[in-house]
Write a protein that holds these residues in place. Structure first.
Motif, PDB file in Angstrom:
ATOM      1  N   LYS A  55       0.841  -1.194   0.000  1.00 13.98           N
ATOM      2  CA  LYS A  55       0.000   0.000   0.000  1.00 13.98           C
ATOM      3  C   LYS A  55       0.874   1.242   0.000  1.00 13.98           C
ATOM      4  O   LYS A  55       1.912   1.282   0.648  1.00 13.98           O
ATOM      5  CB  LYS A  55      -0.926   0.013   1.224  1.00 13.98           C
ATOM      6  N   ILE A  56       0.443   2.248  -0.742  1.00 16.62           N
ATOM      7  CA  ILE A  56       1.121   3.535  -0.784  1.00 16.62           C
ATOM      8  C   ILE A  56       0.089   4.632  -0.567  1.00 16.62           C
ATOM      9  O   ILE A  56      -0.960   4.642  -1.212  1.00 16.62           O
ATOM     10  CB  ILE A  56       1.839   3.754  -2.134  1.00 16.62           C
ATOM     11  N   LYS A  57       0.378   5.536   0.351  1.00 14.65           N
ATOM     12  CA  LYS A  57      -0.513   6.662   0.609  1.00 14.65           C
ATOM     13  C   LYS A  57       0.317   7.931   0.678  1.00 14.65           C
ATOM     14  O   LYS A  57       1.155   8.093   1.569  1.00 14.65           O
ATOM     15  CB  LYS A  57      -1.286   6.470   1.913  1.00 14.65           C
ATOM     16  N   GLU A  58       0.076   8.822  -0.262  1.00 19.01           N
ATOM     17  CA  GLU A  58       0.812  10.080  -0.287  1.00 19.01           C
ATOM     18  C   GLU A  58       0.052  11.145   0.493  1.00 19.01           C
ATOM     19  O   GLU A  58      -1.176  11.280   0.368  1.00 19.01           O
ATOM     20  CB  GLU A  58       1.030  10.547  -1.728  1.00 19.01           C
ATOM     21  N   VAL A  59       0.778  11.881   1.317  1.00 17.48           N
ATOM     22  CA  VAL A  59       0.212  13.017   2.035  1.00 17.48           C
ATOM     23  C   VAL A  59       1.050  14.242   1.673  1.00 17.48           C
ATOM     24  O   VAL A  59       2.033  14.152   0.933  1.00 17.48           O
ATOM     25  CB  VAL A  59       0.206  12.773   3.563  1.00 17.48           C
ATOM     26  N   GLU A  60       0.670  15.389   2.201  1.00 16.44           N
ATOM     27  CA  GLU A  60       1.343  16.634   1.814  1.00 16.44           C
ATOM     28  C   GLU A  60       2.831  16.616   2.135  1.00 16.44           C
ATOM     29  O   GLU A  60       3.652  17.124   1.365  1.00 16.44           O
ATOM     30  CB  GLU A  60       0.682  17.814   2.507  1.00 16.44           C
ATOM     31  N   SER A  61       3.204  15.992   3.255  1.00 15.26           N
ATOM     32  CA  SER A  61       4.593  16.065   3.708  1.00 15.26           C
ATOM     33  C   SER A  61       5.429  14.847   3.348  1.00 15.26           C
ATOM     34  O   SER A  61       6.631  14.804   3.630  1.00 15.26           O
ATOM     35  CB  SER A  61       4.633  16.245   5.224  1.00 15.26           C
ATOM     36  N   GLY A  62       4.825  13.831   2.721  1.00 17.41           N
ATOM     37  CA  GLY A  62       5.596  12.639   2.387  1.00 17.41           C
ATOM     38  C   GLY A  62       4.724  11.498   1.915  1.00 17.41           C
ATOM     39  O   GLY A  62       3.574  11.702   1.491  1.00 17.41           O
ATOM     40  N   VAL A  63       5.256  10.288   2.006  1.00 22.32           N
ATOM     41  CA  VAL A  63       4.553   9.100   1.510  1.00 22.32           C
ATOM     42  C   VAL A  63       4.608   8.008   2.569  1.00 22.32           C
ATOM     43  O   VAL A  63       5.690   7.668   3.061  1.00 22.32           O
ATOM     44  CB  VAL A  63       5.189   8.581   0.200  1.00 22.32           C
ATOM     45  N   PHE A  64       3.441   7.468   2.924  1.00 23.97           N
ATOM     46  CA  PHE A  64       3.364   6.297   3.797  1.00 23.97           C
ATOM     47  C   PHE A  64       3.420   5.053   2.923  1.00 23.97           C
ATOM     48  O   PHE A  64       2.686   4.945   1.938  1.00 23.97           O
ATOM     49  CB  PHE A  64       2.066   6.300   4.605  1.00 23.97           C
ATOM     50  N   VAL A  65       4.266   4.120   3.280  1.00 25.13           N
ATOM     51  CA  VAL A  65       4.409   2.879   2.532  1.00 25.13           C
ATOM     52  C   VAL A  65       4.173   1.709   3.482  1.00 25.13           C
ATOM     53  O   VAL A  65       4.848   1.594   4.511  1.00 25.13           O
ATOM     54  CB  VAL A  65       5.809   2.751   1.903  1.00 25.13           C
ATOM     55  N   THR A  66       3.211   0.866   3.133  1.00 26.00           N
ATOM     56  CA  THR A  66       2.950  -0.351   3.903  1.00 26.00           C
ATOM     57  C   THR A  66       3.623  -1.520   3.203  1.00 26.00           C
ATOM     58  O   THR A  66       3.419  -1.735   2.010  1.00 26.00           O
ATOM     59  CB  THR A  66       1.445  -0.622   4.033  1.00 26.00           C
ATOM     60  N   LEU A  67       4.420  -2.269   3.953  1.00 25.31           N
ATOM     61  CA  LEU A  67       5.141  -3.405   3.391  1.00 25.31           C
ATOM     62  C   LEU A  67       4.316  -4.675   3.524  1.00 25.31           C
ATOM     63  O   LEU A  67       3.362  -4.744   4.292  1.00 25.31           O
ATOM     64  CB  LEU A  67       6.486  -3.575   4.104  1.00 25.31           C
ATOM     65  N   ASN A  68       4.704  -5.708   2.764  1.00 24.40           N
ATOM     66  CA  ASN A  68       3.974  -6.969   2.837  1.00 24.40           C
ATOM     67  C   ASN A  68       4.090  -7.612   4.215  1.00 24.40           C
ATOM     68  O   ASN A  68       3.262  -8.428   4.612  1.00 24.40           O
ATOM     69  CB  ASN A  68       4.477  -7.938   1.764  1.00 24.40           C
ATOM     70  N   SER A  69       5.098  -7.206   4.988  1.00 27.87           N
ATOM     71  CA  SER A  69       5.259  -7.712   6.353  1.00 27.87           C
ATOM     72  C   SER A  69       4.289  -7.057   7.322  1.00 27.87           C
ATOM     73  O   SER A  69       4.153  -7.492   8.473  1.00 27.87           O
ATOM     74  CB  SER A  69       6.697  -7.435   6.827  1.00 27.87           C
ATOM     75  N   GLY A  70       3.612  -6.016   6.869  1.00 31.47           N
ATOM     76  CA  GLY A  70       2.703  -5.274   7.726  1.00 31.47           C
ATOM     77  C   GLY A  70       3.327  -4.013   8.292  1.00 31.47           C
ATOM     78  O   GLY A  70       2.625  -3.136   8.795  1.00 31.47           O
ATOM     79  N   GLU A  71       4.654  -3.902   8.232  1.00 33.18           N
ATOM     80  CA  GLU A  71       5.335  -2.715   8.740  1.00 33.18           C
ATOM     81  C   GLU A  71       5.015  -1.512   7.854  1.00 33.18           C
ATOM     82  O   GLU A  71       4.852  -1.629   6.645  1.00 33.18           O
ATOM     83  CB  GLU A  71       6.842  -2.959   8.760  1.00 33.18           C
ATOM     84  N   GLU A  72       4.930  -0.360   8.468  1.00 31.41           N
ATOM     85  CA  GLU A  72       4.696   0.878   7.731  1.00 31.41           C
ATOM     86  C   GLU A  72       5.870   1.824   7.936  1.00 31.41           C
ATOM     87  O   GLU A  72       6.406   1.943   9.043  1.00 31.41           O
ATOM     88  CB  GLU A  72       3.404   1.537   8.186  1.00 31.41           C
ATOM     89  N   ILE A  73       6.252   2.490   6.877  1.00 31.92           N
ATOM     90  CA  ILE A  73       7.327   3.469   6.960  1.00 31.92           C
ATOM     91  C   ILE A  73       6.827   4.774   6.345  1.00 31.92           C
ATOM     92  O   ILE A  73       5.838   4.811   5.613  1.00 31.92           O
ATOM     93  CB  ILE A  73       8.624   2.984   6.278  1.00 31.92           C
ATOM     94  N   PHE A  74       7.549   5.850   6.664  1.00 36.40           N
ATOM     95  CA  PHE A  74       7.211   7.165   6.135  1.00 36.40           C
ATOM     96  C   PHE A  74       8.447   7.736   5.463  1.00 36.40           C
ATOM     97  O   PHE A  74       9.532   7.726   6.048  1.00 36.40           O
ATOM     98  CB  PHE A  74       6.760   8.092   7.265  1.00 36.40           C
ATOM     99  N   SER A  75       8.282   8.225   4.241  1.00 35.58           N
ATOM    100  CA  SER A  75       9.425   8.734   3.484  1.00 35.58           C
ATOM    101  C   SER A  75       9.088  10.070   2.841  1.00 35.58           C
ATOM    102  O   SER A  75       7.957  10.287   2.391  1.00 35.58           O
ATOM    103  CB  SER A  75       9.835   7.733   2.401  1.00 35.58           C
TER     104      SER A  75
END
Length: 384
Positions: free
Chosen positions: A135-155
């Protein structure tokens, strides 16, 4: 950046650990940026192109990699003999066609490992294997990325360097245009022979046959074969070696010592071919790089070089952004302006050349020694 502490934060998240992704990660990491590389496979794929043209060599030299590669197994070459239906139609001399005066045969794994070794020494660059994007969700300040492991990161920025079937491209909603070829390439390695040691030879014929032989180090040579899908399937399934060799001898005229080593096509790796280009290279904070944005027919020997050139240009614009000289929109727009049209012209050259095998006249009119040696002179490219 992200105000929620449960997410790991990165300056740049790169999806794909091929040459474009690894090279960019190293350059960003060397500038102190926190970078995450996501690779969907259990290990990095070490199979890829071997040819470094002057355009790519220039970028590698700028970033201090050239001499290191020279000290490894890479081979410096300066000639390519080209044949159509077994008759020589061109002899491309890099000493006269390009200012650098040579190209290099550098095994893909050597180039990738050289850069990867440097990444391992940088604490702010992280590589995760067996990790794909769900999953990828873009917001004004960056991008949230959900990995297949369930972990989420922000870039801050998300870069898709994940090949022609890019999942990042799909999430970004960037359209890609594909032209598939009725042609399949097969490649293998054999001991170096006298003819291969002498110079690189490229053969094509009016039926769509292709053969390219060159050394990848002092011991091994690369054998690349190409046929229409139907003929390739038939030749691969044939249990009679003579059928394959006789077919190759229809247009391969100076490389008998290479043909003597081929027993069958059973152990050849294979890949289908396409021309692909996206309408744009970025959407918001999501950018496409290398084969996620474009794919070119390998007869040009330019695929890996375009990816390296992309990275060389992108790092210039991202550096300006991270140094607060320009906005992210200005950085990505500037990069796209420099690369999209240029890449398109090179892709069109490859497409024209790949479709010209039917006659010697068409092939010779399509083969441009300046572009083949990776000239980026727009006065030449604009004529394609």
């Amino acid at each position: 950046m992200n105000q929620n502490p449960k997410y790991k934060e990165y300056d740049v998240c790169i999806v794909g650990a091929g040459i474009a992704g690894i090279f960019l990660a190293w350059l960003l990491g060397s500038k102190g940026k926190k970078v995450l590389i996501l690779e969907k496979n259990a290990k990095i794929n070490m199979n890829g192109a071997d040819i470094l043209k002057p355009s790519g060599i220039n970028v590698l030299e700028k970033h201090g990699l050239l001499q290191e590669l020279m000290n490894k197994e890479c081979r410096v070459r300066d000639e390519l003999r080209v044949f159509h239906n077994g008759i020589q139609v061109d002899h491309i001399n890099y000493k006269t066609e390009n200012e650098r005066g040579y190209f290099m045969v550098c095994p893909y794994n050597v180039l990738l490992e050289t850069i990867y070794d440097k990444i391992q020494a940088i604490e702010n660059v992280e590589l995760l294997v067996n990790q794909s994007v769900s999953k990828i969700k873009e917001v004004e300040s960056g991008v949230f990325v959900t990995l297949n492991s369930g972990e989420e990161i922000f870039s801050n920025i998300l870069i898709g360097a994940d090949g022609t079937k890019s999942i990042v491209r799909e999430y970004a909603g960037i359209e890609a245009h594909f032209d598939y070829y009725d042609h399949v390439m097969y490649f293998n390695k054999y001991p170096v022979t006298v003819s291969v040691e002498e110079l690189n030879r490229l053969y094509v014929d009016e039926k769509g046959g292709l053969a390219y032989f060159y050394p990848i180090n002092n011991r091994e040579s690369r054998c690349v074969l190409g046929f229409s899908m139907e003929e390739g399937k038939s030749l691969r399934e044939s249990e009679n070696r003579d059928v394959l060799i006789n077919r190759l001898k229809e247009f391969v005229t100076e490389s008998d010592d290479m043909l003597d080593q081929i027993t069958s096509m059973d152990d050849f790796l294979t890949f289908p071919l396409c021309k692909m280009h996206t309408e744009k290279y970025f959407n918001g904070r999501i950018l496409l790089l290398g084969n996620a944005a474009h794919s070119i027919h390998p007869i040009t020997g330019q695929g890996m070089n375009l990816a390296i050139e992309d990275v060389g240009e992108l790092i210039i614009w991202l550096s300006k952004y991270f140094e607060a000289e320009i906005s992210l929109e200005e950085a990505l727009s500037g990069y796209q302006k420099q690369r999209l049209e240029l890449n398109n012209k090179v892709l069109n050259y490859g497409h024209r050349l790949a479709n010209s095998f039917g006659s010697a006249e068409n092939f010779m009119n399509s083969l441009n020694s300046k572009i083949q040696t990776s000239s980026r002179d727009l006065s030449i490219l604009n004529k394609i």
